[in-house]
Design an enzyme around this catalytic site. Structure first.
Site, PDB file in Angstrom:
ATOM      1  N   GLY A  49     -10.069   2.824 -38.913  1.00  0.00           N
ATOM      2  CA  GLY A  49      -8.689   2.656 -39.360  1.00  0.00           C
ATOM      3  C   GLY A  49      -7.858   2.259 -38.143  1.00  0.00           C
ATOM      4  N   GLN A 197     -15.203   2.354 -47.794  1.00  0.00           N
ATOM      5  CA  GLN A 197     -14.106   3.208 -47.337  1.00  0.00           C
ATOM      6  C   GLN A 197     -13.208   3.622 -48.505  1.00  0.00           C
ATOM      7  OE1 GLN A 197     -14.985   0.312 -45.900  1.00  0.00           O
ATOM      8  NE2 GLN A 197     -14.643   0.324 -43.693  1.00  0.00           N
ATOM      9  N   ASP A 238      -4.566  -4.344 -40.159  1.00  0.00           N
ATOM     10  CA  ASP A 238      -5.167  -4.147 -38.840  1.00  0.00           C
ATOM     11  C   ASP A 238      -4.442  -4.937 -37.758  1.00  0.00           C
ATOM     12  OD1 ASP A 238      -7.418  -3.520 -40.878  1.00  0.00           O
ATOM     13  OD2 ASP A 238      -8.009  -2.592 -38.992  1.00  0.00           O
ATOM     14  N   ASN A 248      -6.616  -7.535 -42.738  1.00  0.00           N
ATOM     15  CA  ASN A 248      -6.952  -6.210 -43.280  1.00  0.00           C
ATOM     16  C   ASN A 248      -8.381  -6.301 -43.809  1.00  0.00           C
ATOM     17  OD1 ASN A 248      -6.184  -3.465 -43.884  1.00  0.00           O
ATOM     18  ND2 ASN A 248      -6.204  -4.029 -46.035  1.00  0.00           N
TER      19      ASN A 248
HETATM   20  O1  MRU Z   1     -13.242  -1.159 -40.808  1.00  0.00           O
HETATM   21  P1  MRU Z   1     -12.168  -0.127 -40.986  1.00  0.00           P
HETATM   22  O2  MRU Z   1     -12.561   0.985 -41.884  1.00  0.00           O
HETATM   23  O3  MRU Z   1     -11.627   0.361 -39.663  1.00  0.00           O
HETATM   24  O4  MRU Z   1     -11.001  -0.929 -41.698  1.00  0.00           O
HETATM   25  C1  MRU Z   1      -9.798  -0.281 -41.966  1.00  0.00           C
HETATM   26  C2  MRU Z   1      -8.825  -1.115 -42.694  1.00  0.00           C
HETATM   27  O5  MRU Z   1      -8.992  -2.303 -42.886  1.00  0.00           O
HETATM   28  C3  MRU Z   1      -7.567  -0.438 -43.086  1.00  0.00           C
HETATM   29  O6  MRU Z   1      -7.091  -0.925 -44.297  1.00  0.00           O
HETATM   30  C4  MRU Z   1      -6.530  -0.714 -42.000  1.00  0.00           C
HETATM   31  O7  MRU Z   1      -7.036  -0.354 -40.747  1.00  0.00           O
HETATM   32  C5  MRU Z   1      -5.295   0.015 -42.217  1.00  0.00           C
HETATM   33  S1  MRU Z   1      -5.529   1.708 -41.823  1.00  0.00           S
HETATM   34  C6  MRU Z   1      -4.092   2.545 -41.885  1.00  0.00           C
END
Ligand code: MRU
Length: 341
Positions: A49, A197, A238, A248
């Site tokens: 995240g 996730q 992101d 994202n």
């Molecule tokens: O690969 P991840 O699980 O780190 O990806 C996370 C995401 O894409 C979330 O939607 C993003 O980081 C926003 S978290 C508040």
């Protein structure tokens, strides 16, 4: 039920995380003693995240610099530079990681004294980054609260909740606040292949909070929107470029197209630390490619033939033109996003 603490300090000064790869089956905390262990945990998605990996990087730097507390200033700063490079390379897309490390660098440069003084200042800064993220999440929640009327049904993607931040999340923050205000709210969560996730993490934390939640396979989103089962879509980010294009979790772009096609408002929720105003638009956002096994295997079992090739981008970029609004700690805003300092 108490709040979720996704990251904290262990008594030893290590970074304490919850291993998110084991959720929802087990809540297991792990103490990461040095920067290399933090990098490994970030790459393995044990801690993930965008806001949370920024916090983890800052805390990992502090944990890794513990052994430099008795060092002279120059030696301390040299080691800080080395650890910054190590931590900064953990994952490329979420700008929060580079943002947190740059902030730690500025603070060290502006602090006089030896290793002990520098380390103490950096530890205080890592605490501030965590605390500020917690506060930003609540402000994001307050900004998005008017969007979530009583009886609302919302679609979200991936996990942009408490497990992804130092607080109550970004995309999930308005939903948590609506629930706190006693509004009945239901959430549809995409399972979010390949790492799930949505099904494993978002659904877990929503149901833990007593918020009704329905998991759909990613490919059910089009039918869901056509049937107008949700009044809005809200996702995290992101990295947001100056013009509002944002990266994202893979699949976000498709949801934005579907929302536009079906006339459903589509919101991006993120803290200021996710805005990269150095990038004019989304074309230059680096997109992480993840290991092929995430696609070829399900629950440890191969489901695709050995000879099949794999393309596994972890993120995609959604153009600003598809976004109804940005729910941020500065309120409900529209681009352009300019540097604040
Ligand atoms: O690969 P991840 O699980 O780190 O990806 C996370 C995401 O894409 C979330 O939607 C993003 O980081 C926003 S978290 C508040």
């Amino acid at each position: 039920m108490g709040p979720i603490t996704a990251i904290s300090w262990a008594p030893s000064g290590a970074v304490r995380i919850v291993d998110q790869q084991l959720l929802p089956d087990a809540w297991r905390e792990r103490d990461l003693e040095d920067a290399a262990a933090v990098v490994q945990a970030i790459r393995a998605l044990q801690v993930r995240g965008a806001p949370l990996i920024g916090i983890a990087a800052a805390m990992g730097l502090v944990a890794g610099l513990r052994e430099q507390r008795s060092a002279a200033r120059d030696a301390f700063l040299t080691r800080q530079t080395e650890l910054e490079a190590l931590l900064g390379a953990a994952r490329p897309t979420a700008v929060n990681l580079a943002w947190a490390l740059a902030r730690m660098r500025c603070v060290a440069q502006a602090t006089s004294g030896d290793g002990r003084a520098l380390w103490e200042r950096l530890r205080a800064e890592a605490d501030a980054i965590l605390e500020e993220d917690r506060a930003m999440c609540r402000r994001i929640g307050a900004a998005g609260l008017p969007l979530i009327g009583a009886g609302a049904s919302v679609l979200t993607h991936c996990n942009a909740g408490a497990l992804a931040t130092g607080g109550i999340g970004t995309a999930l923050a308005p939903i948590y606040l609506a629930h706190e205000h006693g509004r009945a709210v239901g959430v549809y969560v995409t399972e979010t292949r390949p790492v799930l996730q949505g099904a494993r993490l978002a659904a877990w934390e929503l149901t833990r909070a007593g918020i009704p939640c329905t998991v759909i396979v990613d490919s059910a989103a089009a039918a869901l929107l056509r049937e107008h089962r949700v009044q809005l879509v809200i996702v995290g980010a992101d990295r947001i470029a100056a013009n509002g294009d944002f990266a994202n979790k893979i699949g976000t772009y498709g949801l934005a197209l579907l929302a536009r096609h079906h006339g459903v408002p589509f919101y991006c929720a993120a803290p200021s630390s996710t805005i990269d105003s150095n990038l004019e638009n989304g074309a230059d956002i680096p997109i992480e490619q993840r290991p092929t096994e995430e696609v070829t295997h399900v629950a440890g079992r191969r489901v695709a033939p050995e000879s099949a090739q794999v393309w596994n981008p972890a993120f995609d970029v959604t153009p600003a033109s598809l976004v109804t609004g940005y729910v941020t700690d500065q309120g409900l805003v529209r681009p352009p996003f300019r540097p604040t300092a």
